[in-house]
Structure formats: C-alpha cells, structure tokens
Scaffold this motif. Structure first.
Motif, mmCIF file in Angstrom:
data_model
loop_
_atom_site.group_PDB
_atom_site.id
_atom_site.type_symbol
_atom_site.label_atom_id
_atom_site.label_comp_id
_atom_site.label_asym_id
_atom_site.label_seq_id
_atom_site.Cartn_x
_atom_site.Cartn_y
_atom_site.Cartn_z
ATOM 1 N N UNK A 1 -8.126 -3.236 5.131
ATOM 2 C CA UNK A 1 -7.050 -3.269 6.124
ATOM 3 C C UNK A 1 -7.038 -1.933 6.850
ATOM 4 N N UNK A 2 -6.954 -1.981 8.181
ATOM 5 C CA UNK A 2 -7.060 -0.757 8.974
ATOM 6 C C UNK A 2 -5.917 0.216 8.698
ATOM 7 N N UNK A 3 -4.698 -0.289 8.545
ATOM 8 C CA UNK A 3 -3.540 0.571 8.308
ATOM 9 C C UNK A 3 -2.769 0.046 7.095
ATOM 10 N N UNK A 4 -3.268 0.297 5.888
ATOM 11 C CA UNK A 4 -2.617 -0.243 4.695
ATOM 12 C C UNK A 4 -1.285 0.445 4.415
ATOM 13 N N UNK A 5 -0.429 -0.258 3.708
ATOM 14 C CA UNK A 5 0.808 0.341 3.229
ATOM 15 C C UNK A 5 0.456 1.182 2.005
ATOM 16 N N UNK A 6 0.674 2.474 2.103
ATOM 17 C CA UNK A 6 0.238 3.378 1.045
ATOM 18 C C UNK A 6 1.273 3.464 -0.073
ATOM 19 N N UNK A 7 0.819 3.441 -1.304
ATOM 20 C CA UNK A 7 1.732 3.546 -2.448
ATOM 21 C C UNK A 7 2.066 4.989 -2.769
ATOM 22 N N UNK A 8 3.007 5.155 -3.689
ATOM 23 C CA UNK A 8 3.344 6.485 -4.192
ATOM 24 C C UNK A 8 2.197 7.018 -5.040
ATOM 25 N N UNK A 9 2.158 8.337 -5.175
ATOM 26 C CA UNK A 9 1.103 8.958 -5.963
ATOM 27 C C UNK A 9 -0.141 9.228 -5.146
ATOM 28 N N UNK B 1 -0.476 17.960 -20.062
ATOM 29 C CA UNK B 1 0.451 16.950 -20.565
ATOM 30 C C UNK B 1 0.365 15.642 -19.790
ATOM 31 N N UNK B 2 -0.209 15.695 -18.586
ATOM 32 C CA UNK B 2 -0.262 14.495 -17.762
ATOM 33 C C UNK B 2 -1.326 13.520 -18.262
ATOM 34 N N UNK B 3 -1.024 12.223 -18.172
ATOM 35 C CA UNK B 3 -1.996 11.180 -18.484
ATOM 36 C C UNK B 3 -2.318 10.454 -17.184
ATOM 37 N N UNK B 4 -3.585 10.250 -16.926
ATOM 38 C CA UNK B 4 -4.039 9.705 -15.643
ATOM 39 C C UNK B 4 -4.121 8.181 -15.710
ATOM 40 N N UNK B 5 -3.449 7.520 -14.789
ATOM 41 C CA UNK B 5 -3.460 6.059 -14.691
ATOM 42 C C UNK B 5 -4.129 5.674 -13.373
ATOM 43 N N UNK B 6 -5.112 4.779 -13.432
ATOM 44 C CA UNK B 6 -5.736 4.255 -12.224
ATOM 45 C C UNK B 6 -5.245 2.836 -11.985
ATOM 46 N N UNK B 7 -4.674 2.605 -10.799
ATOM 47 C CA UNK B 7 -4.209 1.280 -10.398
ATOM 48 C C UNK B 7 -5.135 0.770 -9.300
ATOM 49 N N UNK B 8 -5.818 -0.319 -9.575
ATOM 50 C CA UNK B 8 -6.610 -0.993 -8.544
ATOM 51 C C UNK B 8 -5.635 -1.853 -7.761
ATOM 52 N N UNK B 9 -5.352 -1.440 -6.516
ATOM 53 C CA UNK B 9 -4.188 -1.984 -5.832
ATOM 54 C C UNK B 9 -4.487 -2.760 -4.569
ATOM 55 N N UNK B 10 -3.536 -2.651 -3.632
ATOM 56 C CA UNK B 10 -3.606 -3.386 -2.390
ATOM 57 C C UNK B 10 -2.611 -4.517 -2.299
ATOM 58 N N UNK B 11 -1.813 -4.724 -3.342
ATOM 59 C CA UNK B 11 -0.812 -5.786 -3.358
ATOM 60 C C UNK B 11 0.591 -5.177 -3.402
ATOM 61 N N UNK B 12 1.587 -6.011 -3.127
ATOM 62 C CA UNK B 12 2.983 -5.564 -3.239
ATOM 63 C C UNK B 12 3.286 -5.124 -4.654
ATOM 64 N N UNK B 13 2.798 -5.891 -5.636
ATOM 65 C CA UNK B 13 3.051 -5.555 -7.039
ATOM 66 C C UNK B 13 2.425 -4.208 -7.396
ATOM 67 N N UNK B 14 1.243 -3.927 -6.864
ATOM 68 C CA UNK B 14 0.589 -2.651 -7.138
ATOM 69 C C UNK B 14 1.391 -1.482 -6.580
#
Length: 251
Positions: free
Chosen positions: A40-48, A4-17
């Motif tokens: 970036x050596x220690x990036x802020x990691x997003x959810x997921x 049932x899951x649909x896979x979304x890929x987010x090319x990120x690295x920004x606050x908006x991402x």
C-alpha cells in the motif's frame, strides 16, 4: 534497546496488528517492531518501530530474528497473506522464537444470504457468468488478472491503491479505504446497479457492511475461502488474546 526490554516482532498490515502494536508499545518493558509488506502506497502506521518490505524468505526472516534478538513473533497479517505465514512458521522453527497467529474470525452466512463458496479467484471467475452482469469486485488490487478474460462483464473494482494491468476491459475503479457503512454500501450497490458481489473471506468488521447490503438487495455473493494456514501454530482471535500470550511466553 536497554537490557530490560524484550523485542516483539509483529507481522502486520491489519487493523488488529495496529491495535496490538499500540497495546504492546505502551509497555516500557517491550520494544515493538511492526513489519509491513509495502503493497500500500500510504499505509496506516502503527505505534512503535516500523519496517517496510520483505525479509527474503524464511531464511531472511530467521536471520532478522536472530540479529534483532527477537523474543516473540506474532503473525497478524491478512488471512490471505499465506506466503508470509508459512515463512514465519519456518523461521520460528529454525530459531526457536515463539510464534502466535492473530487471526480475526471469518464471516458466517446469515439467513437470506446467497453465498457461492469458492477456493480461489480463478474459481470465482468461473462462477460469475451464471450469476450476474455487473460485478462489485472487492478482492483488492492484486489478482485481478483472474477476471481479465471476462470481456462481457462490467466490473466495479474497489481498492486502496489503483490496480495495475491486467484487469477486465470493462472496469471502473473506486479508490477508497474502509471502514464502510451499511448506508454507504446500499447506495453504492444501487448507484452502480450491481447484481453480483465478489469478495474474500477476510472477516473484517470494517468491510462487512457490503455483505448486509447484498443480503438486503438479494444480490448473490461469490465468497473466496481463506487459504490453509500452517499447522501447529497457536491462534488467537483478538489483540487482547495476543497481549496475554506475550505476557505468558515472556514470563
């Protein structure tokens, strides 16, 4: 991943991402993967889920989209990360995966601003000699070689990680990460006797106070324009709009 899951890929690295990933990851019907460039050596990691590093060009990204059964692709990279945006456009066209560009609006000059619009870091370096002697350089740690020949200028370079050579010979590095405050930027400009600011039109609210501080101090700003983006890709300006787009394309 369940059926049932649909896979979304987010090319990120920004606050908006990161904000977008948090919204999407809260939906149990979605599997969300954020891809970070790894600069970036220690990036802020997003959810997921998170992957770090390149794909190997548009062909590598297309292979990953197919292999991971990606249903939708969102390019939420920095406005100056031009290569990945074009790779995403080519990979989406090759695979038929829907693609959206999430781009924060650029900055707009306000009354009292003294902006000098340029197309590149090299153009910024050519513009500097007529504007000032003590330069606040906030273009990130990449590309500082464009200024390395300016031996008679003093540079304050602010970046998340320490830059690597080549850099201008008279450089002081300030390791810091936004968001920044107007009060803090005022104090910084005064403390270092900055008389010209060089920045990219990233449009980020977290780093905008430097522009207000420069305006108040009467300091000229060399503003590097955003590179051209791929044509024909739908664009939204905030994470909420991207979430709505995902709902539509997966409906």
């Amino acid at each position: 991943m369940s059926g049932a899951e649909r896979h979304i890929l987010v090319l990120g690295g920004t606050t908006e991402a990161r904000r977008l990933a948090a919204h999407l990851a809260a939906d149990p019907a979605l599997r969300v993967t954020s891809s970070l460039a790894g600069r970036v050596a220690a990036p802020r990691l997003p959810a997921g889920e998170v992957r770090i590093g390149g794909f190997g060009g548009p062909e590598g990204l297309a292979h990953w989209l197919r292999e991971q059964h990606v249903a939708a692709l969102i390019d939420a990279t920095h406005p100056f990360a031009g290569t990945i945006s074009y790779n995403a456009a080519r990979a989406a066209a090759a695979t038929g995966v829907p693609l959206l560009a999430l781009r924060r609006p650029g900055w707009t000059a306000q009354p009292g601003d003294d902006w000098h619009d340029v197309a590149s870091l090299a153009d910024a370096a050519r513009t500097l000699p007529a504007l000032g002697e003590r330069v606040f350089l906030t273009t990130g740690r990449m590309g500082l070689g464009a200024f390395a020949h300016l031996e008679d200028k003093w540079f304050l370079v602010r970046s998340v990680d320490a830059p690597e050579p080549p850099v201008p010979p008279r450089t002081e590095v300030l390791l810091d990460r936004g968001p920044f405050t107007l009060e803090g930027e005022r104090e910084l400009l005064a403390r270092y006797a900055v008389d010209v600011l060089v920045t990219k039109d990233s449009g980020a609210t977290a780093t905008a106070p430097k522009l207000a501080a420069a305006r108040e101090a009467g300091i000229p700003v060399v503003m590097v324009r955003r590179p051209p983006a791929p044509e024909g890709i739908p664009v939204c300006r905030d994470p909420a709009g991207a979430v709505e787009w995902v709902r539509r394309v997966l409906a």
